[in-house]
Design an enzyme around this catalytic site. Structure first.
Site: not given
Length: 267
Positions: A51, A77, A142, A145
């Site tokens: 990705v 995912n 985390y 994001s």
């Protein structure tokens, strides 16, 4: 014809469980991995995709389109965890996490949208996190994001609605997967002012994942969303208290909620 589903990060964890469940339900499933040769026994095809590399994204989408002629459902995912005191996490690791959890999904969406627009249909499911609804100590990058992906989905879905393409978020809580092993851990430094608090919080976070719920629950939730005519903007999947924490954040004063979080993490 069965619906064609593309799942990024479909080789393990939640992605693998979702792919196997949907395949059993009659869907044509493609998963992705940076190293598909490592999964010769996968129950569905694994296509090369990183990705953070737009060329592999475009190649993957073109491969599925050339074989199936369409992509009905994209499940974003693929993601990466990251922990540490924000002050001590190297900038390069913060950017790498956003490349994986935020910019990566956006680029996959951009690659798929022209094909969905051509077929005048499609569903895009972004797997975010309950952590994206709040700034969690030592998981701040985390949280940021995943929270960014939650918010941009709200805007994105309004922009594409006129093309008969739907988009939604599904935010899981803690699930028993290998995400803890794969996440970036800022080291617990001996001379760090965060040593004791971060070390204790790290143990608590890993324990939550180890005792997390079965990824099959996510698979069943995603299956339900695929079969809904008009998906909601947000879905949450997890233990009651994890989902309820979002409600508490909405109704409690900020400082009261902050105290609850600090008490939970023993800060």
């Amino acid at each position: 014809m069965s619906k064609v589903v593309l799942i990024t990060g479909g080789s393990s964890g939640i992605g693998k469980s979702v792919g196997e469940f949907l395949k059993d339900k009659g869907f044509t499933v493609y998963g992705t991995s940076r190293n598909p040769q490592n999964y010769p026994n996968s129950q569905f095809p694994i296509v090369a995709l990183d990705v953070t590399d737009n060329n592999t994204i475009l190649n993957c989408v073109e491969e599925v389109i050339s074989k199936e002629g369409k992509i009905d459902v994209l499940i974003n995912n693929a993601g990466a965890g990251i922990t540490g005191p924000i002050e001590e996490i190297p900038e390069v690791e913060i950017k790498r996490n956003f490349d994986t959890n935020f910019f990566g999904p956006i680029n996959v969406i951009k690659a798929v949208l022209p094909h969905m627009r051509k077929q005048n249909s499609g569903l895009i499911i972004n797997v975010t996190s309950i952590a994206g609804y709040m700034g969690l100590p030592y998981r701040g990058v985390y949280s940021a994001s995943k929270g960014a992906l939650e918010l941009i989905t709200e805007a994105f879905r309004m922009e594409i609605k006129g093309f008969n393409i739907h988009m939604t978020n599904i935010a899981p809580g803690d699930f028993a997967t290998n995400i803890a092993a794969g996440r970036y851990h800022a080291p617990v430094l001996e001379n760090s002012p965060y040593k004791e608090q971060y070390g204790n919080t790290l143990e608590l976070m890993n324990a939550h994942v180890d005792s997390g719920q079965d990824p099959l629950l996510m698979a069943k939730a995603i299956f339900k969303v695929i079969n809904v005519k008009h998906p909601k903007v947000h879905y949450k999947v997890g233990e009651f208290m994890q989902k309820f924490s979002i409600v508490l954040k909405r109704v409690l004063p900020d400082k009261v909620y902050e105290k609850l979080l600090m008490k939970h993490y023993k800060l």
